[in-house]
Design a protein around this motif. Structure first.
Motif, PDB file in Angstrom:
ATOM      1  N   THR A  54      33.696  33.855  52.180  1.00  0.00           N
ATOM      2  CA  THR A  54      34.710  34.335  51.556  1.00  0.00           C
ATOM      3  C   THR A  54      34.538  36.138  51.332  1.00  0.00           C
ATOM      4  OG1 THR A  54      34.458  32.361  50.228  1.00  0.00           O
ATOM      5  CG2 THR A  54      35.906  34.068  49.240  1.00  0.00           C
ATOM      6  N   GLY A  72      46.350  44.707  50.664  1.00  0.00           N
ATOM      7  CA  GLY A  72      46.358  43.558  50.032  1.00  0.00           C
ATOM      8  C   GLY A  72      46.728  42.394  51.037  1.00  0.00           C
ATOM      9  N   MET A  75      43.911  41.114  53.099  1.00  0.00           N
ATOM     10  CA  MET A  75      42.916  40.546  52.342  1.00  0.00           C
ATOM     11  C   MET A  75      43.016  39.212  51.735  1.00  0.00           C
ATOM     12  SD  MET A  75      41.395  42.316  49.102  1.00  0.00           S
ATOM     13  CE  MET A  75      39.939  41.801  48.080  1.00  0.00           C
ATOM     14  N   PHE A  76      44.609  38.904  51.405  1.00  0.00           N
ATOM     15  CA  PHE A  76      45.116  37.639  50.791  1.00  0.00           C
ATOM     16  C   PHE A  76      45.067  36.716  51.854  1.00  0.00           C
ATOM     17  CE2 PHE A  76      48.413  34.767  49.626  1.00  0.00           C
ATOM     18  CZ  PHE A  76      47.887  34.441  48.448  1.00  0.00           C
ATOM     19  N   ILE A  83      39.138  30.175  52.471  1.00  0.00           N
ATOM     20  CA  ILE A  83      39.216  29.535  51.290  1.00  0.00           C
ATOM     21  C   ILE A  83      39.606  27.952  51.491  1.00  0.00           C
ATOM     22  CG2 ILE A  83      39.754  28.687  48.851  1.00  0.00           C
ATOM     23  CD1 ILE A  83      39.481  31.687  48.304  1.00  0.00           C
TER      24      ILE A  83
ATOM     25  N   ASP B  12      31.905  29.596  44.149  1.00  0.00           N
ATOM     26  CA  ASP B  12      32.733  29.990  45.227  1.00  0.00           C
ATOM     27  C   ASP B  12      33.935  29.857  45.123  1.00  0.00           C
ATOM     28  OD1 ASP B  12      30.301  30.074  46.686  1.00  0.00           O
ATOM     29  OD2 ASP B  12      30.550  27.895  47.541  1.00  0.00           O
ATOM     30  N   LEU B  15      34.767  33.080  43.052  1.00  0.00           N
ATOM     31  CA  LEU B  15      34.870  34.236  43.933  1.00  0.00           C
ATOM     32  C   LEU B  15      36.298  34.203  44.569  1.00  0.00           C
ATOM     33  CD1 LEU B  15      33.524  36.662  45.316  1.00  0.00           C
ATOM     34  CD2 LEU B  15      32.581  35.165  46.919  1.00  0.00           C
ATOM     35  N   GLY B  16      36.427  33.122  45.079  1.00  0.00           N
ATOM     36  CA  GLY B  16      37.589  33.161  45.883  1.00  0.00           C
ATOM     37  C   GLY B  16      39.003  33.409  44.898  1.00  0.00           C
ATOM     38  N   ALA B  17      39.041  32.857  43.982  1.00  0.00           N
ATOM     39  CA  ALA B  17      40.067  33.020  42.983  1.00  0.00           C
ATOM     40  C   ALA B  17      40.206  34.607  42.525  1.00  0.00           C
ATOM     41  CB  ALA B  17      39.831  32.174  41.686  1.00  0.00           C
ATOM     42  N   PHE B  18      38.964  35.046  42.494  1.00  0.00           N
ATOM     43  CA  PHE B  18      38.824  36.529  42.060  1.00  0.00           C
ATOM     44  C   PHE B  18      39.350  37.610  43.167  1.00  0.00           C
ATOM     45  CE2 PHE B  18      36.115  40.492  42.654  1.00  0.00           C
ATOM     46  CZ  PHE B  18      36.626  41.139  41.461  1.00  0.00           C
ATOM     47  N   LEU B  19      38.769  37.071  44.411  1.00  0.00           N
ATOM     48  CA  LEU B  19      39.392  37.962  45.509  1.00  0.00           C
ATOM     49  C   LEU B  19      40.595  37.932  45.844  1.00  0.00           C
ATOM     50  CD1 LEU B  19      36.443  37.308  47.928  1.00  0.00           C
ATOM     51  CD2 LEU B  19      36.764  39.338  46.718  1.00  0.00           C
ATOM     52  N   LEU B  20      41.354  36.712  45.574  1.00  0.00           N
ATOM     53  CA  LEU B  20      42.791  36.459  45.922  1.00  0.00           C
ATOM     54  C   LEU B  20      43.570  37.176  44.834  1.00  0.00           C
ATOM     55  CD1 LEU B  20      43.276  32.483  46.723  1.00  0.00           C
ATOM     56  CD2 LEU B  20      43.362  34.618  48.219  1.00  0.00           C
ATOM     57  N   LEU B  22      42.478  39.662  43.251  1.00  0.00           N
ATOM     58  CA  LEU B  22      42.348  41.147  43.689  1.00  0.00           C
ATOM     59  C   LEU B  22      43.121  41.634  44.625  1.00  0.00           C
ATOM     60  CD1 LEU B  22      40.986  43.702  43.107  1.00  0.00           C
ATOM     61  CD2 LEU B  22      39.193  43.108  45.148  1.00  0.00           C
ATOM     62  N   SER B  23      43.388  40.927  45.546  1.00  0.00           N
ATOM     63  CA  SER B  23      43.996  41.252  46.697  1.00  0.00           C
ATOM     64  C   SER B  23      45.839  41.231  46.316  1.00  0.00           C
ATOM     65  CB  SER B  23      44.200  40.191  48.007  1.00  0.00           C
ATOM     66  OG  SER B  23      44.525  39.002  47.585  1.00  0.00           O
TER      67      SER B  23
END
Lengths: 157, 273
Positions: A54, A72, A75-76, A83, B12, B15-20, B22-23
């Motif tokens: 991830t 973004g 990245m998204f 995920i 995990d 982290l995934g939720a945070f990164l999404l 963030l994006s």
């Protein structure tokens, strides 16, 4: 995973990212470009746990966004695809993949990533796919799978 | 072995939720001033990265431009050819109009729809028929000279016997000497006409112009037929065998005039002279 292989994967990612920015993003076929980093992230997912994968996806996406001024979006899409699909990839981590298995995983990943990317552009101003959505998704997926197969054939491991 | 994933609220997932998130935040703030410096920096880096390969792209672009220019060149050449063709056609039509305006004959402009020049019976069809008073025997001419005569008419079309037809005959004269004879097609060389019956006492020179004599019930006087190409004397004959090069090239013929109210009609009293 030792640190050597981890560092090697990072350098490989940097190299692929640079080669994509410098060269491969300009090599288009029928206005469809290659998604080289998807090939890289498939390798990452087949080699590393979900947490690292991830992170890889987010960093690669962020750097790619920075290089292509699509802040973004990649990245998204990369993070989301990792995920959503990591559970599938996880099953193949410890086995040697057959060609068709690898290509199917790659196709599934790039298809999902492209779909997420295209979906995201619908809600984002200033980004145009420059072609119909289905052409973008299928074109990018097929192009990437073909190149991914070639890379898989010629790569040492 | 595959490593077990964390639970729904595990590391995990978070982290995934945070990164999404963030994006998404980056997407939302991409045009914000806060990211402006970052965008400028990335632009500078990308510019430096792409610089080494810019020449390759320029070359590739040049190839594409070259290909496009070649395509444009072909299109322009095609357009130029069409314009030249139109200009030629325009000149021809202008000459026809001038000829018609300057002629005392009653001329009907026609176009040739079909021509069979190389058949045993060379004929062609024109875009006018009995509806426009085209009748049998009407001469068909061109500003350069004689073409043939009408041998068949329908309401909207007519068939023309060309001067190269084996049965075509017309009374002709050499313009300078006014010596008369009969013009026919030379079936042996199939490229020129023969002027018969000009007596040996008449001096004939190469290059003299041959025109219609007017001693015909169909063809008016002084319509050009051709130029004297050669003169031969046959043994035991009292007249020259004069070879005449036709003035009109049937291969290039596309337009012409039908001479209406020709002498034949005048003689028959069908029209007022």
């Amino acid at each position: 995973m030792n640190q050597t292989s981890f560092a090697r994967m990072i350098f490989l990612g940097i190299g692929m990212l640079l080669s994509y920015v410098m060269l491969f993003q300009h090599v288009t076929i029928a206005r469809v470009s290659l998604d080289l980093m998807a090939i890289y992230l498939v390798w990452v997912m087949l080699a590393y746990p979900r947490f690292q994968s991830t992170w890889f996806a987010a960093v690669v996406g962020f750097l790619l966004d920075a290089m292509t001024d699509q802040w973004g979006l990649n990245m998204f899409a990369y993070t989301g695809a990792v995920i959503l699909l990591y559970g599938v990839f996880e099953r193949f981590r410890e086995i040697k993949l057959l060609d068709w298995q690898y290509l199917t995983l790659l196709f599934g990943f790039i298809l999902l990533k492209s779909s997420l990317f295209a979906l995201t552009t619908l809600f984002t101003n200033g980004v145009d796919l420059a072609q119909p959505v289905w052409v973008f998704i299928l074109g990018t997926s097929v192009y990437t799978v073909i190149v991914g197969y070639i890379v898989n054939v010629i790569s040492p491991s | 072995m595959a490593q077990p994933s964390n639970g729904f609220f595990g590391r995990d997932t978070l982290l995934g939720a945070f990164l999404l998130l963030l994006s998404i935040l980056i997407m939302v703030l991409r045009f914000d001033d806060g990211l402006a410096n970052l965008r400028q920096g990335s632009l500078a880096v990308v510019s430096r990265l792409e610089a080494p390969l810019s020449n390759v792209r320029v070359f590739r672009q040049a190839l594409n431009t070259n290909r496009e220019l070649q395509r444009q060149n072909i299109l322009l050449q095609d357009e130029l050819n069409r314009l030249r063709s139109a200009e030629t056609q325009n000149t021809i039509l202008r000459d026809l109009i001038n000829f018609q305006d300057g002629s005392t004959l009653d001329l009907l402009p026609v176009q040739f729809q079909s021509k069979s020049i190389f058949s045993p019976n060379p004929t062609g069809s024109i875009t006018a028929g009995s509806e426009l008073n085209v009748g049998l025997g009407n001469p068909v001419i061109h500003p350069q000279g004689i073409v043939g005569r009408v041998i068949l008419t329908t309401r909207h079309r007519a068939q023309v016997m060309f001067y190269s037809h084996p049965n075509f005959r017309v009374s002709a004269k050499i313009l300078d000497s006014r010596a008369t004879g009969i013009i026919r097609w030379d079936l042996q060389n199939n490229q020129s006409m023969i002027l018969d019956y000009v007596p040996l006492t008449i001096p004939v020179q190469l290059g003299q112009q041959v025109v219609t004599s007017g001693f015909s019930e169909q063809f008016p006087e002084n319509i050009p037929i051709g130029i004297v190409e050669s003169v031969e004397r046959q043994p035991d004959q009292s007249s020259w065998v004069i070879t005449v090069t036709p003035s009109v090239d049937l291969n290039r013929l596309a337009e012409g005039f039908v001479v209406l109210n020709s002498q034949d009609s005048v003689l028959r009293g069908e029209v007022n002279p």
